[in-house]
Scaffold this motif. Structure first.
Motif, PDB file in Angstrom:
ATOM      1  N   LYS A  89       0.826  -1.211   0.000  1.00 45.48           N
ATOM      2  CA  LYS A  89       0.000   0.000   0.000  1.00 45.48           C
ATOM      3  C   LYS A  89       0.862   1.264   0.000  1.00 45.48           C
ATOM      4  O   LYS A  89       0.467   2.293  -0.520  1.00 45.48           O
ATOM      5  N   ASN A  90       2.023   1.161   0.642  1.00 46.17           N
ATOM      6  CA  ASN A  90       2.907   2.317   0.708  1.00 46.17           C
ATOM      7  C   ASN A  90       3.518   2.650  -0.651  1.00 46.17           C
ATOM      8  O   ASN A  90       4.038   3.733  -0.850  1.00 46.17           O
TER       9      ASN A  90
ATOM     10  N   LYS B 193      -2.094   6.914  -4.540  1.00 50.56           N
ATOM     11  CA  LYS B 193      -3.376   6.991  -3.858  1.00 50.56           C
ATOM     12  C   LYS B 193      -4.562   6.604  -4.759  1.00 50.56           C
ATOM     13  O   LYS B 193      -5.426   5.837  -4.366  1.00 50.56           O
TER      14      LYS B 193
ATOM     15  N   LEU C  38      -4.674   3.026  -5.505  1.00 50.55           N
ATOM     16  CA  LEU C  38      -5.020   2.298  -4.292  1.00 50.55           C
ATOM     17  C   LEU C  38      -6.536   2.340  -4.092  1.00 50.55           C
ATOM     18  O   LEU C  38      -7.168   1.345  -3.735  1.00 50.55           O
TER      19      LEU C  38
ATOM     20  N   THR D  59       3.552   4.025   8.034  1.00 53.15           N
ATOM     21  CA  THR D  59       3.019   3.419   9.250  1.00 53.15           C
ATOM     22  C   THR D  59       4.125   2.718  10.033  1.00 53.15           C
ATOM     23  O   THR D  59       5.115   2.242   9.459  1.00 53.15           O
TER      24      THR D  59
ATOM     25  N   ASN E 293      -9.284   3.522   3.802  1.00 53.37           N
ATOM     26  CA  ASN E 293      -8.401   2.424   3.425  1.00 53.37           C
ATOM     27  C   ASN E 293      -7.327   2.058   4.449  1.00 53.37           C
ATOM     28  O   ASN E 293      -7.149   0.901   4.775  1.00 53.37           O
ATOM     29  N   ASP E 294      -6.619   3.048   4.937  1.00 59.25           N
ATOM     30  CA  ASP E 294      -5.504   2.725   5.824  1.00 59.25           C
ATOM     31  C   ASP E 294      -5.608   3.514   7.124  1.00 59.25           C
ATOM     32  O   ASP E 294      -4.942   4.526   7.306  1.00 59.25           O
TER      33      ASP E 294
ATOM     34  N   ARG F 267       1.743  12.035   3.161  1.00 55.60           N
ATOM     35  CA  ARG F 267       0.529  11.548   3.824  1.00 55.60           C
ATOM     36  C   ARG F 267       0.601  11.770   5.325  1.00 55.60           C
ATOM     37  O   ARG F 267      -0.415  11.841   6.004  1.00 55.60           O
TER      38      ARG F 267
ATOM     39  N   HIS G  81      -3.928  15.676   0.848  1.00 53.55           N
ATOM     40  CA  HIS G  81      -4.412  14.681   1.809  1.00 53.55           C
ATOM     41  C   HIS G  81      -5.412  15.339   2.752  1.00 53.55           C
ATOM     42  O   HIS G  81      -5.271  15.294   3.974  1.00 53.55           O
TER      43      HIS G  81
END
Lengths: 313, 297
Positions: free
Chosen positions: A237-238, A242, A245, B78, B132-133, B201, B218
């Motif tokens: 995902k990274n 965007k 995704l 993350t 999503n995340d 992000r 974002h």
């Protein structure tokens, strides 16, 4: 007995005497001598030695150019060069970028040290040429050696082949430098997960491109595969933009130039287990894995499959 | 005002900021993690989950994995991704080399609790909106006030003047920073993100959590962090540096497409998480008291 290493000694300098020649012989080296660099050229190009030891101080500019030509070409670059230097030459400083050699030894030569350096040179060259430059993981030669050694020892190991699905379209869509990021990511997570799962013998190698190979004790195969897949799916995902995704796919052109939707990169892991000493040589392992991989490739998303078949009766 | 900031002084502070490497962590977190990394049965995941509760260690980990050396500049957002990529050994060395705050100051613990609470509420909102995340948004929320930590750490004298101004003039920390330092914690955070190659992000919510409309790429993440910040302040969990609740940006609230009657459910869910965090905070503070004071590495 393995073939003897042929060592080309260039220069008259402190050429080894009879006594040292016996030493070379006892260590399994065969000596070829050449008084000058110019005269050695023929041997180097036509009948390359396994290692070259330069005894003479290289004063001559032409000799230096020859050395550079040998090390600069593809075919002879892998031949280790050791140069013998006088204390004086060492203390005045050497412009190493001009001297594409792999090691040096100081004169007068201590032969015990020389032999140690020679074997270190062989080991290092093997490593340098086998390791993948992008991931620094060991390549095919080491993979083959490691797996064959485990088979020979009759170990209950599982051997996995990992490849990245949709890597080619990813590379085309985002460019090769981001493609490299995905490959480096797989390399890092593979080594970390293997190291963290088991303290027994584990191994990760990079076959090339988007293909990797690993080895773990059989009883850990499932755990390792699940961890690799969940980590990859979280990490990828990274590395995806965007919008793609959000769409959960990306648009790229296929080999025929038609616009196509590709799923995000995922992993396929084909694992074969050396259950009951099923395999005798590496080729059988690779073949069994190829069959499983074909099946895996037809499935969507990240998947693994462990083949625990017994040998045919 | 006791301290006057001229161009030269600001330039000096910015240089200091550029070189900011080691920020101290709460002693309790350090001792908890030290125990964990010395236990061979503890997995990297579990360590990652504790690191994800400390804004300083989380920032360090993200800084490292986004540095050119590891090859993912501006990509990893993350803590769990960072833990997987760096591997247990690197994470372990990082934990063992972490320096700790000399004293467990109330304000430091308060700011940590505030960040932790904000991360938790941002996560609840992100999940409600099926984003999503959600972990990425919690990370951004966890780090949103990193600028305040940097200012406290690098400018002890000025920080005292800020505190005086907040109490004496009844203004917010944000206003005090602006007036006295001529730079506020969101700008400091933004600079830090740039120097550390953190992904946009994370950088945008950190930089614009007070002014979400400035976020160009974002916006939703930034809006969530903004709303979470307001909610955690209104709830009175932790200490954000002053007694005020920042004004809610109505466009940001609207962007979350939450209705007013969604609020009670959201608050109830957040409350459950906050109670749990309260427990964790007590544990950490107890560990901190037991740990020998002032180990600087």
């Amino acid at each position: 007995m393995p073939a003897r290493h042929r060592v080309l000694i260039i220069g008259k300098g402190d050429k080894p005497g009879k006594e040292q020649e016996y030493l070379f012989d006892a260590k399994g080296y065969q000596i070829i001598s050449s008084p000058t660099f110019k005269k050695a050229m023929d041997t180097i190009f036509n009948d390359p030695p396994d290692l070259i030891l330069v005894m003479a101080d290289m004063q001559d500019k032409v000799e230096l150019e020859m050395l550079q030509a040998v090390k600069g070409g593809i075919y002879c670059a892998h031949i280790p060069f050791i140069i013998a230097l006088s204390r004086e030459a060492i203390s005045t400083g050497i412009e190493w970028e001009q001297y594409p050699v792999d090691d040096f030894i100081s004169k007068p030569i201590d032969y015990t040290e020389l032999f140690a350096r020679m074997s270190l040179c062989f080991e290092r060259m093997q490593r340098v040429f086998d390791n993948n430059p992008l991931t620094r993981l060991p390549g095919n030669t080491s993979i083959l050696k490691t797996i064959q050694a485990a088979l020979d020892a009759g170990e209950e190991v599982a051997i996995g082949y990992v490849d990245i699905d949709n890597f080619k379209p990813y590379n085309d869509r985002y460019g090769f430098s981001r493609g490299d990021e995905v490959i480096r990511m797989v390399a890092m997570l593979l080594t970390n997960i293997l190291r963290e799962t088991d303290t027994r013998k584990v191994f990760a190698g990079h076959v090339g491109g988007d293909d990797f190979s690993f080895m773990v004790p059989s009883d850990r195969a499932t755990q390792v595969c699940e961890k690799i897949i969940s980590s990859f799916d979280a990490l990828v995902k990274n590395l995806v933009d965007k919008d793609d995704l959000k769409r959960n796919c990306f648009v790229a052109r296929d080999r025929q130039g038609n616009e196509q939707h590709f799923p995000l990169p995922s992993l396929s892991i084909a694992v074969v287990s050396n259950h009951n000493n099923r395999f005798r040589h590496y080729g059988e392992v690779a073949e069994a894995a190829t069959q499983i991989k074909k099946h895996l490739k037809s499935m969507e998303g990240s998947n693994y499959l462990i083949d625990r078949r017994k040998p045919p009766e | 005002m006791a301290i006057e900031w001229d161009e030269e002084k600001i330039a000096g502070f910015r240089e200091k900021l550029r070189q900011t490497k080691a920020l101290p962590t709460l002693p309790g977190i350090v001792s908890k993690l030290t125990q964990m990394v010395e236990d061979p049965s503890v997995s990297a995941d579990r360590i990652g989950r504790v690191i994800a509760k400390d804004q300083i260690l989380a920032a360090k980990l993200l800084k490292l994995v986004n540095s050119a050396f590891y090859g993912f500049p501006g990509r990893i957002s993350t803590v769990s991704s960072a833990v997987i990529l760096l591997g247990f050994n690197v994470v372990r060395s990082l934990v063992l080399s972490a320096s700790i705050f000399e004293a467990m100051e109330k304000t430091v613990v308060g700011l940590w609790e505030h960040s932790l609470g904000c991360a938790a509420i941002a996560n609840v909102i992100a999940r409600r909106l099926s984003i999503n995340d959600p972990e990425e948004i919690s990370t951004a929320a966890l780090l949103h006030d990193i600028g305040k930590v940097v200012i406290r750490e690098n400018l002890a004298e000025e920080a005292a003047v800020l505190d005086e101004a907040i109490l004496g003039e009844n203004i917010s920390l944000y206003e005090a920073e602006q007036r006295i330092l001529k730079i506020n914690h969101t700008q400091v955070g933004q600079r830090l993100c740039r120097h550390w190659n953190l992904p946009d992000r994370l950088a945008e919510p950190i930089a614009y959590h007070h002014e979400p409309k400035k976020s160009a790429n974002h916006y939703v993440s930034t809006a969530i962090v903004h709303v979470a910040d307001v909610l955690v302040r209104a709830r009175g969990f932790g200490f954000g540096g002053d007694k005020w609740v920042p004004a809610l940006d109505h466009n940001a609230w609207a962007a979350l497409t939450l209705r007013e009657d969604d609020l009670p459910g959201l608050i109830a869910e957040a409350e459950e998480v906050l109670v749990e965090l309260r427990g964790f905070s007590f544990e950490i503070q107890n560990l901190g008291e037991k740990c020998p004071p002032a180990i600087e590495s």
